[in-house]
Structure formats: structure tokens, C-alpha cells
Design an enzyme around this catalytic site. Structure first.
Site, PDB file in Angstrom:
ATOM      1  N   PRO A 112     -15.912  -6.823   9.808  1.00  5.48           N
ATOM      2  CA  PRO A 112     -15.460  -5.688  10.652  1.00  5.48           C
ATOM      3  C   PRO A 112     -14.409  -4.671   9.922  1.00  5.48           C
ATOM      4  O   PRO A 112     -13.556  -5.494   9.106  1.00  5.48           O
ATOM      5  CB  PRO A 112     -14.985  -6.402  11.766  1.00  5.48           C
ATOM      6  CG  PRO A 112     -14.545  -7.834  11.384  1.00  5.48           C
ATOM      7  CD  PRO A 112     -15.612  -8.205  10.388  1.00  5.48           C
ATOM      8  N   ASN A 113     -14.598  -3.423  10.092  1.00  8.25           N
ATOM      9  CA  ASN A 113     -13.823  -2.511   9.804  1.00  8.25           C
ATOM     10  C   ASN A 113     -13.817  -2.149   8.395  1.00  8.25           C
ATOM     11  O   ASN A 113     -13.201  -1.137   7.884  1.00  8.25           O
ATOM     12  CB  ASN A 113     -12.291  -3.014  10.244  1.00  8.25           C
ATOM     13  CG  ASN A 113     -12.046  -2.780  11.651  1.00  8.25           C
ATOM     14  OD1 ASN A 113     -12.246  -2.093  12.249  1.00  8.25           O
ATOM     15  ND2 ASN A 113     -11.582  -3.958  12.175  1.00  8.25           N
ATOM     16  N   ARG A 126      -9.440   3.976   6.302  1.00  5.62           N
ATOM     17  CA  ARG A 126      -8.547   2.867   7.048  1.00  5.62           C
ATOM     18  C   ARG A 126      -7.520   2.273   5.829  1.00  5.62           C
ATOM     19  O   ARG A 126      -7.364   1.735   4.908  1.00  5.62           O
ATOM     20  CB  ARG A 126      -9.390   1.726   7.277  1.00  5.62           C
ATOM     21  CG  ARG A 126      -8.805   0.494   7.554  1.00  5.62           C
ATOM     22  CD  ARG A 126      -9.656  -0.892   7.545  1.00  5.62           C
ATOM     23  NE  ARG A 126      -8.963  -2.085   8.017  1.00  5.62           N
ATOM     24  CZ  ARG A 126      -9.162  -3.105   7.915  1.00  5.62           C
ATOM     25  NH1 ARG A 126     -10.157  -3.313   6.934  1.00  5.62           N
ATOM     26  NH2 ARG A 126      -8.774  -4.230   8.425  1.00  5.62           N
ATOM     27  N   TYR A 158      -5.596  -0.760   1.439  1.00  2.00           N
ATOM     28  CA  TYR A 158      -7.005  -1.061   0.939  1.00  2.00           C
ATOM     29  C   TYR A 158      -7.606  -0.093  -0.006  1.00  2.00           C
ATOM     30  O   TYR A 158      -8.729  -0.150  -0.448  1.00  2.00           O
ATOM     31  CB  TYR A 158      -8.133  -1.079   2.355  1.00  2.00           C
ATOM     32  CG  TYR A 158      -7.680  -2.288   3.344  1.00  2.00           C
ATOM     33  CD1 TYR A 158      -7.669  -3.389   2.841  1.00  2.00           C
ATOM     34  CD2 TYR A 158      -7.140  -1.903   4.436  1.00  2.00           C
ATOM     35  CE1 TYR A 158      -7.432  -4.444   3.771  1.00  2.00           C
ATOM     36  CE2 TYR A 158      -6.787  -2.938   5.542  1.00  2.00           C
ATOM     37  CZ  TYR A 158      -6.962  -4.252   5.180  1.00  2.00           C
ATOM     38  OH  TYR A 158      -6.400  -5.227   5.707  1.00  2.00           O
ATOM     39  N   ASN A 182     -16.504 -10.990   2.235  1.00  2.00           N
ATOM     40  CA  ASN A 182     -15.296 -10.573   2.754  1.00  2.00           C
ATOM     41  C   ASN A 182     -15.424 -10.694   4.357  1.00  2.00           C
ATOM     42  O   ASN A 182     -15.764  -9.700   4.812  1.00  2.00           O
ATOM     43  CB  ASN A 182     -14.836  -9.070   2.227  1.00  2.00           C
ATOM     44  CG  ASN A 182     -13.527  -8.850   2.526  1.00  2.00           C
ATOM     45  OD1 ASN A 182     -12.790  -9.327   3.555  1.00  2.00           O
ATOM     46  ND2 ASN A 182     -12.883  -7.843   1.903  1.00  2.00           N
ATOM     47  N   ALA A 228     -11.279  -9.729   9.260  1.00  2.00           N
ATOM     48  CA  ALA A 228     -10.349 -10.221  10.316  1.00  2.00           C
ATOM     49  C   ALA A 228     -11.104 -11.712  10.687  1.00  2.00           C
ATOM     50  O   ALA A 228     -10.295 -12.580  11.185  1.00  2.00           O
ATOM     51  CB  ALA A 228     -10.129  -9.531  11.521  1.00  2.00           C
ATOM     52  N   GLU A 284     -15.378 -16.505  -1.263  1.00  2.00           N
ATOM     53  CA  GLU A 284     -14.589 -15.727  -0.284  1.00  2.00           C
ATOM     54  C   GLU A 284     -13.749 -14.597  -1.113  1.00  2.00           C
ATOM     55  O   GLU A 284     -12.878 -14.976  -2.008  1.00  2.00           O
ATOM     56  CB  GLU A 284     -13.480 -16.566   0.452  1.00  2.00           C
ATOM     57  CG  GLU A 284     -12.875 -15.714   1.525  1.00  2.00           C
ATOM     58  CD  GLU A 284     -11.585 -16.753   2.102  1.00  2.00           C
ATOM     59  OE1 GLU A 284     -12.179 -17.951   2.216  1.00  2.00           O
ATOM     60  OE2 GLU A 284     -10.740 -15.801   2.523  1.00  2.00           O
ATOM     61  N   HIS A 326     -11.128 -10.868  -0.956  1.00  2.00           N
ATOM     62  CA  HIS A 326     -10.568  -9.908  -0.071  1.00  2.00           C
ATOM     63  C   HIS A 326      -9.810  -8.820  -0.870  1.00  2.00           C
ATOM     64  O   HIS A 326      -9.254  -9.120  -2.144  1.00  2.00           O
ATOM     65  CB  HIS A 326      -9.062 -10.790   0.523  1.00  2.00           C
ATOM     66  CG  HIS A 326      -9.636 -11.724   1.582  1.00  2.00           C
ATOM     67  ND1 HIS A 326     -10.061 -11.410   2.842  1.00  2.00           N
ATOM     68  CD2 HIS A 326      -9.593 -13.067   1.420  1.00  2.00           C
ATOM     69  CE1 HIS A 326     -10.226 -12.621   3.605  1.00  2.00           C
ATOM     70  NE2 HIS A 326     -10.188 -13.657   2.548  1.00  2.00           N
ATOM     71  N   ARG A 369       0.981 -10.850   3.499  1.00  2.00           N
ATOM     72  CA  ARG A 369       0.876 -10.075   4.529  1.00  2.00           C
ATOM     73  C   ARG A 369       1.463 -10.926   5.761  1.00  2.00           C
ATOM     74  O   ARG A 369       2.190 -11.819   5.641  1.00  2.00           O
ATOM     75  CB  ARG A 369      -0.364  -9.410   4.591  1.00  2.00           C
ATOM     76  CG  ARG A 369      -0.765  -8.706   3.526  1.00  2.00           C
ATOM     77  CD  ARG A 369      -2.121  -7.987   3.554  1.00  2.00           C
ATOM     78  NE  ARG A 369      -2.247  -7.055   4.650  1.00  2.00           N
ATOM     79  CZ  ARG A 369      -3.140  -6.272   5.138  1.00  2.00           C
ATOM     80  NH1 ARG A 369      -4.279  -6.850   4.860  1.00  2.00           N
ATOM     81  NH2 ARG A 369      -3.158  -5.570   6.369  1.00  2.00           N
TER      82      ARG A 369
HETATM   83  C1  DQA Z   1      -9.129  -8.136   4.452  1.00  2.00           C
HETATM   84  C2  DQA Z   1      -7.765  -8.954   4.939  1.00  2.00           C
HETATM   85  C3  DQA Z   1      -8.117  -9.301   6.332  1.00  2.00           C
HETATM   86  O1  DQA Z   1      -6.720  -9.723   6.758  1.00  2.00           O
HETATM   87  C4  DQA Z   1      -8.074  -7.952   7.110  1.00  2.00           C
HETATM   88  O2  DQA Z   1      -8.486  -8.324   8.415  1.00  2.00           O
HETATM   89  C5  DQA Z   1      -9.537  -7.205   6.594  1.00  2.00           C
HETATM   90  C6  DQA Z   1      -9.431  -6.851   4.940  1.00  2.00           C
HETATM   91  C7  DQA Z   1      -9.205  -7.836   2.814  1.00  2.00           C
HETATM   92  O3  DQA Z   1     -10.133  -7.573   2.410  1.00  2.00           O
HETATM   93  O4  DQA Z   1      -7.813  -7.638   2.221  1.00  2.00           O
HETATM   94  O5  DQA Z   1     -10.050  -6.707   7.374  1.00  2.00           O
HETATM   95  O6  DQA Z   1     -10.288  -9.308   4.391  1.00  2.00           O
END
Ligand code: DQA
Length: 154
Positions: free
Chosen positions: A18-19, A26, A31, A82, A85, A105, A107, A114
Site C-alpha cells: 500500500p501507498n 508521497r 521515498y 516491499n 506498512a 523483503e 524497503h 525510523r
Molecule cells: C517502506 C517502509 C514502510 O515502513 C512504509 O510503511 C512504506 C514503505 C519502504 O519501502 O521504505 O510504505 O516499506
């Protein structure tokens, strides 16, 4: 496109939670300013270079992401995930990720540096490894490792 031994390219899924469809717009300070389409384009170039066939998907839906992991498990397709959240609380996603034989995994940011809630991943324990903090290069590094593993097992 040829794989490591000149055979068919190994198909890898890059799945985003998500997002991440909002990349570029964003929180660019966290990011970056590049969008998901830029990631798609970069991934296509990396795939060519590494002898992989890569597909990039993104969803805001936990159910859809779980469905894609089931598909990857059934097809024995390696996954770069990825989980966004969902990383921090989705046991359902973890149970789905656990069924994928080879999952990395990734990120963009380094969640360990963070907020406290980001410092727990319920996914990491079922991943082969975790790469975080390198922006788009986190995905590149994951693909490079998957290509190396594919070549080593060819
Ligand atoms: C994320 C890190 C997560 O904490 C966050 O909720 C994201 C992006 C990253 O790629 O840094 O949506 O996965």
C-alpha cells in the site's frame, strides 16, 4: 531474453504494498521523487542485464497481495516484496510470504532508523533476506542476488 546458462530467463515478481503507487508524490524526502513507472522502467533494464524476466505489481489491498503471493508459491516464482506498512503488522501477509520458496523483503527507506512502529517486521523471519535503505537500488540488489542464486543452482 536469456537466463544465466543461456536458457530461458528466470521469472521474478516484484510486489509492492500500500501507498507505493504514490511514489514520487508521497513524502519525497523519504521515498524519493521517482514514481512506480520509473521503477518499472528501471526494473526492465536490470532484468535484461541480469537475465531475469521481471514483472512489477502494486496494490493497496492486502487480499490482492496475498493472492499474488499464493500465485508465486504455486508457480515457484521468486518474489521481491516491499510489503510497505503491512511489514509491521500483517500476520496474514507473513503466512502467505512463508509459502513462497524464495522471497527477498525490500524497503526504499531504512525502517530500522525510523519511527518505533517501523522497527518490527513480521515478514523478515520468512524472507531469505532483507535489503533496506537504498531507494530503488534496494530492488536492484535483491534482483542481483536472485540472479546469482539462480546461476549457482543452474
Ligand atoms: C517502506 C517502509 C514502510 O515502513 C512504509 O510503511 C512504506 C514503505 C519502504 O519501502 O521504505 O510504505 O516499506
Amino acid at each position: 531474453m536469456n537466463g544465466p546458462a543461456g536458457g530461458p530467463a528466470r521469472a521474478v515478481l516484484i510486489l509492492n504494498g500500500p501507498n507505493l503507487g504514490r511514489l514520487g508524490a508521497r513524502e519525497p524526502d523519504v521515498y524519493g521523487r521517482l514514481g512506480l513507472d520509473d521503477l518499472r522502467q528501471a526494473a526492465a533494464g536490470w532484468a535484461d542485464q541480469l537475465g531475469l524476466a521481471v514483472e512489477v505489481r502494486q496494490t493497496d489491498s492486502e487480499a490482492e497481495l496475498i493472492g499474488w503471493l499464493h500465485q508465486a508459491a504455486d508457480q515457484a516464482r521468486p518474489v521481491v516484496l516491499n510489503p510497505a506498512a503491512f511489514t509491521h503488522y500483517s500476520y496474514a501477509l507473513r503466512d502467505a510470504a512463508a509459502q513462497v520458496p524464495l522471497l527477498v523483503e525490500v524497503h526504499l527507506s531504512n525502517p530500522a532508523a525510523r519511527e518505533a512502529f517501523r522497527q518490527t517486521s513480521v515478514i523478515s523471519a520468512v524472507a531469505k533476506g532483507v535489503i533496506a535503505g537504498f531507494g530503488f537500488d534496494s530492488y536492484y540488489l535483491a534482483l542481483a542476488e536472485l540472479a546469482r542464486l539462480a546461476a549457482a543452482s543452474a
